[in-house]
Design a protein around this motif. Structure first.
Motif, PDB file in Angstrom:
ATOM      1  N   LEU A 203       3.115 -42.896  52.338  1.00  0.00           N
ATOM      2  CA  LEU A 203       1.868 -43.313  52.978  1.00  0.00           C
ATOM      3  C   LEU A 203       0.696 -42.670  52.259  1.00  0.00           C
ATOM      4  O   LEU A 203       0.600 -41.434  52.174  1.00  0.00           O
ATOM      5  CB  LEU A 203       1.867 -42.922  54.455  1.00  0.00           C
ATOM      6  CG  LEU A 203       2.919 -43.621  55.329  1.00  0.00           C
ATOM      7  CD1 LEU A 203       2.861 -43.093  56.760  1.00  0.00           C
ATOM      8  CD2 LEU A 203       2.696 -45.136  55.318  1.00  0.00           C
ATOM      9  N   SER A 204      -0.216 -43.463  51.757  1.00  0.00           N
ATOM     10  CA  SER A 204      -1.314 -42.939  50.940  1.00  0.00           C
ATOM     11  C   SER A 204      -2.230 -42.012  51.728  1.00  0.00           C
ATOM     12  O   SER A 204      -2.788 -41.065  51.157  1.00  0.00           O
ATOM     13  CB  SER A 204      -2.129 -44.108  50.360  1.00  0.00           C
ATOM     14  OG  SER A 204      -2.650 -44.915  51.405  1.00  0.00           O
ATOM     15  N   PHE A 205      -2.381 -42.222  53.028  1.00  0.00           N
ATOM     16  CA  PHE A 205      -3.322 -41.395  53.788  1.00  0.00           C
ATOM     17  C   PHE A 205      -2.799 -39.988  54.053  1.00  0.00           C
ATOM     18  O   PHE A 205      -3.520 -39.129  54.538  1.00  0.00           O
ATOM     19  CB  PHE A 205      -3.712 -42.068  55.106  1.00  0.00           C
ATOM     20  CG  PHE A 205      -2.563 -42.371  56.033  1.00  0.00           C
ATOM     21  CD1 PHE A 205      -1.914 -41.351  56.739  1.00  0.00           C
ATOM     22  CD2 PHE A 205      -2.148 -43.680  56.230  1.00  0.00           C
ATOM     23  CE1 PHE A 205      -0.877 -41.654  57.611  1.00  0.00           C
ATOM     24  CE2 PHE A 205      -1.112 -43.973  57.101  1.00  0.00           C
ATOM     25  CZ  PHE A 205      -0.458 -42.957  57.790  1.00  0.00           C
ATOM     26  N   ASP A 206      -1.519 -39.724  53.742  1.00  0.00           N
ATOM     27  CA  ASP A 206      -0.985 -38.372  53.933  1.00  0.00           C
ATOM     28  C   ASP A 206      -1.575 -37.387  52.918  1.00  0.00           C
ATOM     29  O   ASP A 206      -1.655 -36.194  53.178  1.00  0.00           O
ATOM     30  CB  ASP A 206       0.540 -38.372  53.789  1.00  0.00           C
ATOM     31  CG  ASP A 206       1.234 -38.753  55.089  1.00  0.00           C
ATOM     32  OD1 ASP A 206       0.610 -38.635  56.165  1.00  0.00           O
ATOM     33  OD2 ASP A 206       2.408 -39.174  55.024  1.00  0.00           O
ATOM     34  N   GLY A 207      -1.943 -37.882  51.767  1.00  0.00           N
ATOM     35  CA  GLY A 207      -2.394 -36.979  50.721  1.00  0.00           C
ATOM     36  C   GLY A 207      -1.237 -36.201  50.118  1.00  0.00           C
ATOM     37  O   GLY A 207      -0.063 -36.505  50.348  1.00  0.00           O
ATOM     38  N   THR A 208      -1.589 -35.155  49.342  1.00  0.00           N
ATOM     39  CA  THR A 208      -0.567 -34.323  48.714  1.00  0.00           C
ATOM     40  C   THR A 208       0.001 -33.350  49.754  1.00  0.00           C
ATOM     41  O   THR A 208      -0.731 -32.743  50.544  1.00  0.00           O
ATOM     42  CB  THR A 208      -1.157 -33.536  47.538  1.00  0.00           C
ATOM     43  OG1 THR A 208      -1.687 -34.473  46.584  1.00  0.00           O
ATOM     44  CG2 THR A 208      -0.106 -32.668  46.868  1.00  0.00           C
ATOM     45  N   VAL A 209       1.327 -33.216  49.760  1.00  0.00           N
ATOM     46  CA  VAL A 209       1.987 -32.328  50.717  1.00  0.00           C
ATOM     47  C   VAL A 209       1.716 -30.878  50.320  1.00  0.00           C
ATOM     48  O   VAL A 209       2.029 -30.450  49.205  1.00  0.00           O
ATOM     49  CB  VAL A 209       3.503 -32.596  50.757  1.00  0.00           C
ATOM     50  CG1 VAL A 209       4.215 -31.579  51.648  1.00  0.00           C
ATOM     51  CG2 VAL A 209       3.788 -34.020  51.212  1.00  0.00           C
ATOM     52  N   THR A 210       1.135 -30.108  51.238  1.00  0.00           N
ATOM     53  CA  THR A 210       0.873 -28.686  50.988  1.00  0.00           C
ATOM     54  C   THR A 210       2.086 -27.858  51.393  1.00  0.00           C
ATOM     55  O   THR A 210       2.987 -28.337  52.095  1.00  0.00           O
ATOM     56  CB  THR A 210      -0.343 -28.219  51.793  1.00  0.00           C
ATOM     57  OG1 THR A 210      -0.024 -28.280  53.191  1.00  0.00           O
ATOM     58  CG2 THR A 210      -1.568 -29.082  51.509  1.00  0.00           C
ATOM     59  N   GLN A 211       2.090 -26.583  50.961  1.00  0.00           N
ATOM     60  CA  GLN A 211       3.177 -25.697  51.356  1.00  0.00           C
ATOM     61  C   GLN A 211       3.183 -25.503  52.872  1.00  0.00           C
ATOM     62  O   GLN A 211       4.247 -25.423  53.505  1.00  0.00           O
ATOM     63  CB  GLN A 211       3.035 -24.339  50.656  1.00  0.00           C
ATOM     64  CG  GLN A 211       4.222 -23.395  50.871  1.00  0.00           C
ATOM     65  CD  GLN A 211       5.519 -23.948  50.288  1.00  0.00           C
ATOM     66  OE1 GLN A 211       5.543 -24.405  49.143  1.00  0.00           O
ATOM     67  NE2 GLN A 211       6.595 -23.911  51.067  1.00  0.00           N
ATOM     68  N   GLU A 212       1.986 -25.464  53.447  1.00  0.00           N
ATOM     69  CA  GLU A 212       1.901 -25.317  54.902  1.00  0.00           C
ATOM     70  C   GLU A 212       2.504 -26.527  55.614  1.00  0.00           C
ATOM     71  O   GLU A 212       3.236 -26.382  56.612  1.00  0.00           O
ATOM     72  CB  GLU A 212       0.434 -25.144  55.318  1.00  0.00           C
ATOM     73  CG  GLU A 212       0.249 -24.928  56.814  1.00  0.00           C
ATOM     74  CD  GLU A 212      -1.211 -24.769  57.199  1.00  0.00           C
ATOM     75  OE1 GLU A 212      -1.481 -24.546  58.403  1.00  0.00           O
ATOM     76  OE2 GLU A 212      -2.088 -24.874  56.313  1.00  0.00           O
ATOM     77  N   ASP A 213       2.212 -27.725  55.092  1.00  0.00           N
ATOM     78  CA  ASP A 213       2.811 -28.946  55.661  1.00  0.00           C
ATOM     79  C   ASP A 213       4.333 -28.877  55.574  1.00  0.00           C
ATOM     80  O   ASP A 213       5.048 -29.202  56.526  1.00  0.00           O
ATOM     81  CB  ASP A 213       2.334 -30.182  54.894  1.00  0.00           C
ATOM     82  CG  ASP A 213       0.862 -30.488  55.100  1.00  0.00           C
ATOM     83  OD1 ASP A 213       0.324 -30.113  56.158  1.00  0.00           O
ATOM     84  OD2 ASP A 213       0.264 -31.095  54.187  1.00  0.00           O
ATOM     85  N   TYR A 214       4.800 -28.441  54.410  1.00  0.00           N
ATOM     86  CA  TYR A 214       6.244 -28.407  54.168  1.00  0.00           C
ATOM     87  C   TYR A 214       6.931 -27.391  55.069  1.00  0.00           C
ATOM     88  O   TYR A 214       7.983 -27.665  55.659  1.00  0.00           O
ATOM     89  CB  TYR A 214       6.509 -28.094  52.702  1.00  0.00           C
ATOM     90  CG  TYR A 214       7.973 -28.146  52.325  1.00  0.00           C
ATOM     91  CD1 TYR A 214       8.648 -29.367  52.300  1.00  0.00           C
ATOM     92  CD2 TYR A 214       8.675 -26.987  52.011  1.00  0.00           C
ATOM     93  CE1 TYR A 214       9.984 -29.425  51.954  1.00  0.00           C
ATOM     94  CE2 TYR A 214      10.018 -27.040  51.667  1.00  0.00           C
ATOM     95  CZ  TYR A 214      10.668 -28.262  51.640  1.00  0.00           C
ATOM     96  OH  TYR A 214      11.992 -28.319  51.316  1.00  0.00           O
ATOM     97  N   ASP A 215       6.342 -26.198  55.215  1.00  0.00           N
ATOM     98  CA  ASP A 215       6.926 -25.171  56.081  1.00  0.00           C
ATOM     99  C   ASP A 215       6.975 -25.646  57.529  1.00  0.00           C
ATOM    100  O   ASP A 215       7.929 -25.353  58.262  1.00  0.00           O
ATOM    101  CB  ASP A 215       6.119 -23.872  55.989  1.00  0.00           C
ATOM    102  CG  ASP A 215       6.267 -23.192  54.626  1.00  0.00           C
ATOM    103  OD1 ASP A 215       7.230 -23.529  53.904  1.00  0.00           O
ATOM    104  OD2 ASP A 215       5.410 -22.344  54.290  1.00  0.00           O
TER     105      ASP A 215
END
Length: 373
Positions: free
Chosen positions: A175-187
């Motif tokens: 999904l383009s609106f998610d943007g780049t996944v940050t480490q905080e998002d991933y954790d």
């Protein structure tokens, strides 16, 4: 998603479970809103039964329509007609085929694309290599886009933790609106799945009181027959009520359960011995049809038949073994003269089959020592 849309069709005496969804059939310039039936054996009914591959061809040619033209004519049988104005469709041929294939898997109790995705995610969480992540991401993208949001069964988070997990930090989701996944998002996504694992482990310890669900044997159909004499090894023929297996009930002898039933159904006591002595069950029925029925018979008949079937299988252990050999199969009983006793291609109530299943259960309970002899 099947939900409460449950149906079936009968093939070779076996009930094939199915479900349905709405679809448009295009015939010439006209579109018809209809029900698309999907069955567990992989057949799809879109005005005719076809395989999934044939269904794909119908989508390719536009016979099953996923795009709706501006100004196109449409109708729902005996309901309405209309013209499309600014039509929007959320389906593509590829998406509809994927949903159909998922539905067939669900009807068979097999993992569908969502189940395969979640299995790949578990494998990644157990061994977090980039190779396993790539497998999980491919499995996730194989889930029809219209189904991805439901993959976790969480309508608050939807599929966000899943798409972030399979993308990984520094990457982008589908999904383009998610943007780049940050480490905080991933954790945060990892924490979500760890909590989900704890919840699922706790839930798995809850065992239903009756034990886990088990699959069912294929249905057994008891076809019409008109036996006049007992035979060696009658098989399913012996489960018919008119099979000549003599029984004694309340001190009276009857040539079969069916003849006992018809004799007991009439009001005049003097007529009962005549019916019981009829040459065949069919002849007994003809005699009973011409006689006056007992008062309130229609409300007592299931109890009477249950009593007679218990007598039949108690007094004929060899036939009881045939009944027990049907395992937990649905017993579909044909009766051309009665939609009450017969299933009759799904048009009847199948009380004969249902009572046979009840007696079968009682036999098993006694054999297991649950009920006394």
């Amino acid at each position: 998603m099947i939900g409460n849309r449950i149906t079936h069709r009968t093939a070779d005496g076996v009930r094939i479970p199915g479900t349905w969804r709405h679809a448009f059939i295009r015939n010439g310039d006209h579109h018809f809103l209809t029900d698309l039936f999907i069955y567990a054996d992989g057949l799809v009914d879109c005005w005719e039964l076809v395989t999934v591959e044939e269904f794909e061809e119908k989508l390719r040619t536009g016979w099953v329509a996923t795009s709706l033209p501006e100004g196109g004519k449409a109708s729902a049988d005996q309901l309405a007609e209309w013209t499309f104005s600014e039509p929007q469709s959320w389906l593509t041929p590829e998406l509809l085929v994927a949903e159909v294939r998922d539905t067939i898997d669900q009807l068979n109790g097999r993992p569908d694309s969502t189940g395969r995705c979640l299995a790949a995610v578990e494998a990644f969480l157990a061994d977090r290599t980039e190779q396993n992540r790539a497998v999980a991401r491919a499995a996730f993208l194989a889930v029809p886009e219209s189904r991805r949001r439901y993959a976790l069964g969480d309508m608050d988070s939807k599929d966000r933790p899943l798409r972030i997990l399979v993308a990984g930090p520094g990457n982008r989701t589908y999904l383009s609106f998610d943007g780049t996944v940050t480490q905080e998002d991933y954790d945060s996504a990892l924490a979500y799945f760890e909590q989900r694992a704890r919840w699922r482990a706790k839930r798995a310890t809850r065992v239903p009181a009756d034990g886990p669900a088990t699959s069912h044997a294929s249905a057994v159909k008891l076809y019409h027959s008109f036996p006049k004499e007992p035979v060696d090894g009658p098989g399913k023929l012996g489960l018919r009520h008119d099979y000549p297996a003599p029984i004694t009930v309340a001190g009276t002898d009857y040539p079969s359960a069916a003849q006992a039933y018809w004799a007991l159904s009439v009001a005049e006591p003097e007529t009962r011995p005549v019916i019981a002595a009829a040459e065949t069950a069919a002849a007994a029925r003809t005699l009973a049809d011409a006689a006056l029925r007992r008062e309130d018979w229609e409300h007592a008949r299931t109890a009477v038949m249950t009593h007679l079937l218990r007598a039949k299988y108690d007094q004929h252990p060899e036939l009881a073994e045939i009944l027990l050999a049907t395992d937990d199969a649905t017993l579909i009983y044909d009766d051309m003269n009665s939609t009450f006793w017969g299933d009759n291609a799904g048009q009847g109530r199948n009380w004969s089959g249902r009572l046979l299943e009840l007696v079968r259960s009682e036999l098993r309970a006694r054999r297991a020592g649950i009920l006394g002899v």
